[in-house]
Design a protein around this motif. Structure first.
Motif, PDB file in Angstrom:
ATOM      1  N   THR A 168      15.841   0.162  -2.956  1.00 38.03           N
ATOM      2  CA  THR A 168      16.159   1.626  -3.365  1.00 38.03           C
ATOM      3  C   THR A 168      15.479   2.818  -2.793  1.00 38.03           C
ATOM      4  O   THR A 168      16.135   3.819  -2.593  1.00 38.03           O
ATOM      5  CB  THR A 168      15.880   1.794  -5.072  1.00 38.03           C
ATOM      6  OG1 THR A 168      14.603   1.405  -5.020  1.00 38.03           O
ATOM      7  CG2 THR A 168      16.493   0.587  -5.865  1.00 38.03           C
ATOM      8  N   GLY A 169      14.437   2.256  -1.877  1.00 35.54           N
ATOM      9  CA  GLY A 169      13.612   3.454  -1.440  1.00 35.54           C
ATOM     10  C   GLY A 169      12.765   4.009  -2.319  1.00 35.54           C
ATOM     11  O   GLY A 169      11.971   5.158  -1.786  1.00 35.54           O
ATOM     12  N   GLU A 170      12.939   3.816  -3.404  1.00 33.67           N
ATOM     13  CA  GLU A 170      12.107   4.580  -4.574  1.00 33.67           C
ATOM     14  C   GLU A 170      10.544   4.174  -4.525  1.00 33.67           C
ATOM     15  O   GLU A 170      10.399   3.024  -4.139  1.00 33.67           O
ATOM     16  CB  GLU A 170      12.544   4.620  -5.928  1.00 33.67           C
ATOM     17  CG  GLU A 170      14.152   5.110  -5.913  1.00 33.67           C
ATOM     18  CD  GLU A 170      14.142   6.551  -5.836  1.00 33.67           C
ATOM     19  OE1 GLU A 170      12.993   7.397  -6.150  1.00 33.67           O
ATOM     20  OE2 GLU A 170      14.858   7.232  -5.035  1.00 33.67           O
ATOM     21  N   SER A 171       9.495   4.956  -4.964  1.00 33.90           N
ATOM     22  CA  SER A 171       8.215   4.761  -5.036  1.00 33.90           C
ATOM     23  C   SER A 171       7.902   3.389  -5.900  1.00 33.90           C
ATOM     24  O   SER A 171       8.444   3.492  -6.942  1.00 33.90           O
ATOM     25  CB  SER A 171       7.347   6.058  -5.253  1.00 33.90           C
ATOM     26  OG  SER A 171       6.007   5.589  -5.402  1.00 33.90           O
ATOM     27  N   GLU A 172       7.050   2.658  -5.554  1.00 31.75           N
ATOM     28  CA  GLU A 172       6.818   1.573  -6.313  1.00 31.75           C
ATOM     29  C   GLU A 172       5.235   0.997  -5.757  1.00 31.75           C
ATOM     30  O   GLU A 172       4.961   1.439  -4.536  1.00 31.75           O
ATOM     31  CB  GLU A 172       7.529   0.055  -6.108  1.00 31.75           C
ATOM     32  CG  GLU A 172       7.456  -0.359  -4.821  1.00 31.75           C
ATOM     33  CD  GLU A 172       8.456  -1.567  -4.724  1.00 31.75           C
ATOM     34  OE1 GLU A 172       9.004  -1.841  -5.981  1.00 31.75           O
ATOM     35  OE2 GLU A 172       8.403  -2.176  -3.806  1.00 31.75           O
ATOM     36  N   GLN A 173       4.499   0.221  -6.467  1.00 29.16           N
ATOM     37  CA  GLN A 173       3.310  -0.118  -6.224  1.00 29.16           C
ATOM     38  C   GLN A 173       3.551  -1.552  -5.792  1.00 29.16           C
ATOM     39  O   GLN A 173       3.807  -2.407  -6.282  1.00 29.16           O
ATOM     40  CB  GLN A 173       2.263  -0.192  -7.225  1.00 29.16           C
ATOM     41  CG  GLN A 173       1.588   1.128  -7.577  1.00 29.16           C
ATOM     42  CD  GLN A 173       0.361   1.323  -8.800  1.00 29.16           C
ATOM     43  OE1 GLN A 173       1.018   1.211  -9.742  1.00 29.16           O
ATOM     44  NE2 GLN A 173      -0.851   1.036  -8.242  1.00 29.16           N
ATOM     45  N   SER A 174       2.836  -2.017  -4.667  1.00 26.69           N
ATOM     46  CA  SER A 174       2.860  -3.524  -3.906  1.00 26.69           C
ATOM     47  C   SER A 174       1.862  -3.667  -3.024  1.00 26.69           C
ATOM     48  O   SER A 174       1.454  -2.954  -2.451  1.00 26.69           O
ATOM     49  CB  SER A 174       4.477  -3.427  -3.415  1.00 26.69           C
ATOM     50  OG  SER A 174       4.402  -4.948  -2.880  1.00 26.69           O
ATOM     51  N   LEU A 175       1.385  -5.047  -3.198  1.00 27.14           N
ATOM     52  CA  LEU A 175       0.376  -5.620  -2.221  1.00 27.14           C
ATOM     53  C   LEU A 175       0.880  -5.781  -0.783  1.00 27.14           C
ATOM     54  O   LEU A 175       0.118  -5.421   0.314  1.00 27.14           O
ATOM     55  CB  LEU A 175      -0.205  -6.738  -2.606  1.00 27.14           C
ATOM     56  CG  LEU A 175      -0.666  -6.768  -3.850  1.00 27.14           C
ATOM     57  CD1 LEU A 175      -1.223  -8.324  -4.464  1.00 27.14           C
ATOM     58  CD2 LEU A 175      -1.842  -5.996  -4.213  1.00 27.14           C
ATOM     59  N   ARG A 176       2.188  -5.533  -0.608  1.00 28.37           N
ATOM     60  CA  ARG A 176       2.716  -5.788   0.870  1.00 28.37           C
ATOM     61  C   ARG A 176       2.711  -4.919   1.672  1.00 28.37           C
ATOM     62  O   ARG A 176       2.381  -4.928   3.023  1.00 28.37           O
ATOM     63  CB  ARG A 176       4.171  -6.116   0.888  1.00 28.37           C
ATOM     64  CG  ARG A 176       5.025  -4.948   0.513  1.00 28.37           C
ATOM     65  CD  ARG A 176       6.586  -5.289   0.581  1.00 28.37           C
ATOM     66  NE  ARG A 176       7.344  -4.103   0.352  1.00 28.37           N
ATOM     67  CZ  ARG A 176       7.714  -3.621  -0.937  1.00 28.37           C
ATOM     68  NH1 ARG A 176       7.313  -4.235  -2.024  1.00 28.37           N
ATOM     69  NH2 ARG A 176       8.644  -2.516  -1.150  1.00 28.37           N
ATOM     70  N   PHE A 177       2.391  -3.381   1.242  1.00 27.38           N
ATOM     71  CA  PHE A 177       2.010  -2.315   2.088  1.00 27.38           C
ATOM     72  C   PHE A 177       0.728  -2.379   2.895  1.00 27.38           C
ATOM     73  O   PHE A 177       0.494  -2.284   4.142  1.00 27.38           O
ATOM     74  CB  PHE A 177       1.944  -1.112   1.505  1.00 27.38           C
ATOM     75  CG  PHE A 177       3.331  -0.911   0.564  1.00 27.38           C
ATOM     76  CD1 PHE A 177       4.593  -0.899   1.013  1.00 27.38           C
ATOM     77  CD2 PHE A 177       3.170  -0.320  -0.805  1.00 27.38           C
ATOM     78  CE1 PHE A 177       5.762  -0.648   0.448  1.00 27.38           C
ATOM     79  CE2 PHE A 177       4.277  -0.395  -1.630  1.00 27.38           C
ATOM     80  CZ  PHE A 177       5.573  -0.441  -1.133  1.00 27.38           C
ATOM     81  N   MET A 178      -0.337  -2.990   2.296  1.00 27.71           N
ATOM     82  CA  MET A 178      -1.467  -3.265   3.039  1.00 27.71           C
ATOM     83  C   MET A 178      -1.457  -4.701   3.391  1.00 27.71           C
ATOM     84  O   MET A 178      -2.059  -4.757   4.736  1.00 27.71           O
ATOM     85  CB  MET A 178      -2.710  -3.195   1.963  1.00 27.71           C
ATOM     86  CG  MET A 178      -4.156  -3.756   2.630  1.00 27.71           C
ATOM     87  SD  MET A 178      -5.374  -3.223   1.788  1.00 27.71           S
ATOM     88  CE  MET A 178      -5.691  -1.576   2.244  1.00 27.71           C
ATOM     89  N   ARG A 179      -1.073  -5.670   3.119  1.00 28.90           N
ATOM     90  CA  ARG A 179      -0.915  -7.064   3.858  1.00 28.90           C
ATOM     91  C   ARG A 179       0.022  -6.874   5.304  1.00 28.90           C
ATOM     92  O   ARG A 179      -0.384  -7.515   6.104  1.00 28.90           O
ATOM     93  CB  ARG A 179      -0.004  -7.920   2.950  1.00 28.90           C
ATOM     94  CG  ARG A 179      -1.061  -8.291   1.598  1.00 28.90           C
ATOM     95  CD  ARG A 179      -0.143  -9.203   0.689  1.00 28.90           C
ATOM     96  NE  ARG A 179       0.134 -10.262   1.458  1.00 28.90           N
ATOM     97  CZ  ARG A 179       0.731 -11.504   0.817  1.00 28.90           C
ATOM     98  NH1 ARG A 179       1.391 -11.214  -0.315  1.00 28.90           N
ATOM     99  NH2 ARG A 179       0.910 -12.772   1.449  1.00 28.90           N
ATOM    100  N   ASN A 180       1.037  -5.858   5.102  1.00 22.62           N
ATOM    101  CA  ASN A 180       1.914  -5.850   6.234  1.00 22.62           C
ATOM    102  C   ASN A 180       1.166  -5.185   7.429  1.00 22.62           C
ATOM    103  O   ASN A 180       1.470  -5.296   8.479  1.00 22.62           O
ATOM    104  CB  ASN A 180       3.178  -5.108   6.076  1.00 22.62           C
ATOM    105  CG  ASN A 180       4.206  -5.849   5.263  1.00 22.62           C
ATOM    106  OD1 ASN A 180       4.161  -7.085   5.181  1.00 22.62           O
ATOM    107  ND2 ASN A 180       5.085  -5.440   4.640  1.00 22.62           N
ATOM    108  N   SER A 181       0.087  -4.185   7.335  1.00 25.97           N
ATOM    109  CA  SER A 181      -0.576  -3.568   8.069  1.00 25.97           C
ATOM    110  C   SER A 181      -1.702  -4.527   8.795  1.00 25.97           C
ATOM    111  O   SER A 181      -1.897  -4.065   9.892  1.00 25.97           O
ATOM    112  CB  SER A 181      -1.412  -2.358   7.413  1.00 25.97           C
ATOM    113  OG  SER A 181      -2.385  -3.006   6.827  1.00 25.97           O
TER     114      SER A 181
END
Length: 425
Positions: free
Chosen positions: A204-217
């Motif tokens: 959806t592109g809407e805002s959510e909390q997820s661990l993947r944003f730091m893991r992907n970096s």
């Protein structure tokens, strides 16, 4: 005015309930040769009453900040609604294991859990780490509090460390400390776990909390600190650098996908201090930070540009200045006061209303403050506490042409009465 009178009545009715810190620990239990364990924790029951709905967690036990005005068809504010609850979910268990030596260092391990994982049917894994202590250095690996919380934390009735004016965040980390005389140095790599950053949902592109944003970096949260202690005086400075990758790929009309590794890089600077003499203690903390929303603080980042042909995005962070002060006096009977303030400083760049999308917490708050007087009473292993808490948030319109600063604000306030009784073991 009616809310203020209600709050005053609740405060006066609770002044006979007071508080204290844990009683002395029990004697360690021997598990085997050169291995001991100290069990601890407390049974705790909290009553709280609010005059306004707010951002909260743990079934209202943690009140963060009040919700904005939400008028009904007649103009009545639907969020100006009182509520109350009685909760035993803060009840906590801890265990500290020690010995034998490993790598010529004192070896220890610690774990901690309570029932604040949403309701009393779930345990919350709060901390769990192993530690090696040498003469001047130590190495700690596992889950504990975020380093940016600092070595000084508020002593209040509320268990939320007075978020959003102070960092409230735990996670896995590798923490190295070196002490030399009155100065110590701390370096840590932090990995998000229970508290995650915000970013776009894949579908959806809407805002959510997820661990993947730091893991992907592919980069942990980096921290470095310098502490100084002499007698009853403690102070220090803190730095933090964080990198997130909001998307792994972009999409156009949900058909064509394009790989992306665009990141949002942010930093924070902070300082803390504490002075203790006799029955008097004063302590405080100040942080300038970008995108600290995973730490239960206001802010985040926004989409800055959007390529309509590839879906490729870039981002810009918001920043805020947050500070608090905590004053305590007394021993068996202890009076306390907490004051906190946060100012939203807007985004790094001007924004485009066509592509603007915010990932974080409450971009429409200009500033917030909290005042919280308390009184405490110690008697044996029992602890009684009473605290009044006034939290005000100034909501307004986000001016995208002025770096997203919030203007034309209107204040909303919540009055909370907090009563607590604990038995430490």
């Amino acid at each position: 005015m009616r809310s203020f009178y209600l709050f005053a009545v609740m405060c006066l009715s609770g002044l006979n309930l007071l508080a204290q810190e844990p009683a002395s620990s029990l004697q360690p239990v021997k598990l085997g040769e050169n291995v001991t364990v100290k069990f601890g924790g407390f049974a705790r029951v909290d009553y709280f009453a609010d005059t306004r709905k707010g951002k909260e967690s743990v079934d209202g036990l943690f009140y963060i900040w009040p919700e904005p005005v939400k008028p009904d068809a007649t103009g009545k504010d639907l969020n100006e609604k009182g509520n109350q609850n009685l909760s035993a979910t803060p009840t906590r268990f801890t265990a500290l294991f020690a010995g034998p030596e490993a790598l010529k260092a004192k070896a220890s391990a610690y774990f901690e859990f309570d029932f604040t994982g949403g309701n009393s049917n779930y345990l919350l894994f709060r901390q769990g780490w192993v530690k090696l202590d040498w003469a001047k250095t130590s190495l700690q690996i596992g889950r504990t509090w975020h380093p940016l919380q600092g070595a000084v934390t508020p002593s209040t009735v509320s268990l939320n460390f007075e978020a959003p004016f102070n960092v409230f965040c735990r996670g896995e980390q590798v923490r190295f400390t070196y002490k030399t005389g009155k100065v110590s140095f701390l370096a840590a790599t932090f990995f998000q776990s229970g508290h995650a950053s915000f970013g776009p949902n894949v579908i959806t592109g809407e805002s959510e909390q997820s661990l993947r944003f730091m893991r992907n970096s592919m980069q942990p949260d980096l921290n470095f600190q310098v502490h100084y202690s002499m007698g009853g005086f403690t102070t220090g400075i803190m730095t933090e650098y964080k990198s997130l990758q909001p998307r792994e790929y972009t999409s156009v009309d949900n058909v064509v996908n394009y790989s992306t590794n665009e990141k949002i890089n942010t930093y924070a600077l902070g300082a803390f201090g504490q002075y203790k003499k006799g029955l008097f203690t004063i302590k405080g903390n100040a942080i300038y930070g970008q995108n600290l929303s995973e730490m239960t603080m206001q802010g985040g980042y926004a989409r800055l540009t959007l390529n309509t042909e590839t879906g490729y995005e870039t981002y810009t962070p918001s920043s805020a200045l947050t500070s608090w002060i905590n004053i305590l006096y007394g021993e068996k009977v202890r009076a306390g006061f907490f004051g906190g303030f946060q100012k939203n400083l807007g985004f790094k760049d001007n924004l485009n209303s066509i592509v603007y999308k915010f990932y974080g917490r409450s971009d429409n708050i200009s500033s917030m403050y909290r005042l919280a007087p308390s009184i405490s009473y110690f008697t044996g292993r029992m602890v009684f506490q009473a605290e009044g808490e006034i939290t005000t948030a100034n909501y307004g319109k986000v001016d995208l042409t002025d770096n997203g600063r919030v203007k034309e604000t209107k204040a909303v306030t919540n009055y909370r009465m907090y009563l607590s009784v604990s038995y430490f073991f």
